[in-house]
Design a protein around this motif. Sequence first.
Motif, PDB file in Angstrom:
ATOM      1  N   PHE A 112      -1.412  -8.831   1.993  1.00 37.93           N
ATOM      2  CA  PHE A 112      -1.037  -8.673   0.584  1.00 37.93           C
ATOM      3  C   PHE A 112      -2.150  -8.005  -0.210  1.00 37.93           C
ATOM      4  O   PHE A 112      -1.894  -7.101  -1.011  1.00 37.93           O
ATOM      5  CB  PHE A 112      -0.675 -10.027  -0.029  1.00 37.93           C
ATOM      6  N   VAL A 113      -3.391  -8.420   0.010  1.00 38.25           N
ATOM      7  CA  VAL A 113      -4.510  -7.816  -0.718  1.00 38.25           C
ATOM      8  C   VAL A 113      -4.671  -6.351  -0.319  1.00 38.25           C
ATOM      9  O   VAL A 113      -4.901  -5.487  -1.178  1.00 38.25           O
ATOM     10  CB  VAL A 113      -5.812  -8.617  -0.500  1.00 38.25           C
ATOM     11  N   ILE A 114      -4.532  -6.050   0.961  1.00 39.11           N
ATOM     12  CA  ILE A 114      -4.626  -4.648   1.390  1.00 39.11           C
ATOM     13  C   ILE A 114      -3.497  -3.838   0.760  1.00 39.11           C
ATOM     14  O   ILE A 114      -3.707  -2.709   0.312  1.00 39.11           O
ATOM     15  CB  ILE A 114      -4.601  -4.549   2.924  1.00 39.11           C
ATOM     16  N   PHE A 115      -2.310  -4.415   0.684  1.00 36.93           N
ATOM     17  CA  PHE A 115      -1.202  -3.743   0.014  1.00 36.93           C
ATOM     18  C   PHE A 115      -1.554  -3.425  -1.440  1.00 36.93           C
ATOM     19  O   PHE A 115      -1.312  -2.322  -1.921  1.00 36.93           O
ATOM     20  CB  PHE A 115       0.055  -4.622   0.074  1.00 36.93           C
ATOM     21  N   LEU A 116      -2.136  -4.397  -2.144  1.00 35.30           N
ATOM     22  CA  LEU A 116      -2.506  -4.173  -3.543  1.00 35.30           C
ATOM     23  C   LEU A 116      -3.566  -3.088  -3.680  1.00 35.30           C
ATOM     24  O   LEU A 116      -3.501  -2.254  -4.592  1.00 35.30           O
ATOM     25  CB  LEU A 116      -3.002  -5.479  -4.171  1.00 35.30           C
ATOM     26  N   VAL A 117      -4.549  -3.079  -2.769  1.00 38.99           N
ATOM     27  CA  VAL A 117      -5.604  -2.065  -2.822  1.00 38.99           C
ATOM     28  C   VAL A 117      -5.018  -0.679  -2.567  1.00 38.99           C
ATOM     29  O   VAL A 117      -5.316   0.285  -3.290  1.00 38.99           O
ATOM     30  CB  VAL A 117      -6.732  -2.392  -1.814  1.00 38.99           C
ATOM     31  N   VAL A 118      -4.186  -0.551  -1.548  1.00 34.21           N
ATOM     32  CA  VAL A 118      -3.575   0.748  -1.238  1.00 34.21           C
ATOM     33  C   VAL A 118      -2.675   1.198  -2.379  1.00 34.21           C
ATOM     34  O   VAL A 118      -2.673   2.374  -2.757  1.00 34.21           O
ATOM     35  CB  VAL A 118      -2.792   0.675   0.096  1.00 34.21           C
ATOM     36  N   ARG A 119      -1.948   0.256  -2.961  1.00 33.07           N
ATOM     37  CA  ARG A 119      -1.074   0.589  -4.088  1.00 33.07           C
ATOM     38  C   ARG A 119      -1.879   1.115  -5.273  1.00 33.07           C
ATOM     39  O   ARG A 119      -1.518   2.118  -5.893  1.00 33.07           O
ATOM     40  CB  ARG A 119      -0.289  -0.659  -4.474  1.00 33.07           C
ATOM     41  N   ALA A 120      -2.981   0.438  -5.582  1.00 30.41           N
ATOM     42  CA  ALA A 120      -3.837   0.891  -6.682  1.00 30.41           C
ATOM     43  C   ALA A 120      -4.458   2.254  -6.365  1.00 30.41           C
ATOM     44  O   ALA A 120      -4.528   3.129  -7.229  1.00 30.41           O
ATOM     45  CB  ALA A 120      -4.933  -0.137  -6.950  1.00 30.41           C
TER      46      ALA A 120
END
Length: 144
Positions: free
Chosen positions: A97-105
């Motif tokens: 989930f955190v990696i998803f948020l970083v990639v999304r940002a």
Amino acid sequence: MAVVKEFKAFIARGNVLDLAVAVVIGAAFGRIVTAMVDGLIMPLTGVFTGGVDLSHLYVALDGQDYESLAAAQEASAPVLAYGAFIQSVVDFLLVAFVIFLVVRAYNRMNKPEEAAPAAPSEEVLLLREIRDSLARRDSGAGNA
């Protein structure tokens, strides 16, 4: 010697260095998430499950009762440590989930700028001139 030359070219590419940095940061990040799961999330989960520490849940496959997972492991009993599995799944989901948020940002920051609309073609410009000319002529005729 061609292999050595190829290897040097491979190592000199930026992607290899980027990958090495990502692996090191990913390993450190994994330890942070594991500490967060062990120290924060699982104790909160224990509160909601009546004080049960999920990481110590197990089933002894030899049919005997042991006072704890550690005691069963000391006795070399075969165990299914499903609590540790649950904890690993929570770790994985948090990291993902955190990696998803970083990639999304990152994707939002590096969004390609929208191209300016293309200039109208010669035909469109000519048709606009004709339209404007007709509009001027019609408005002039109404005044006469």
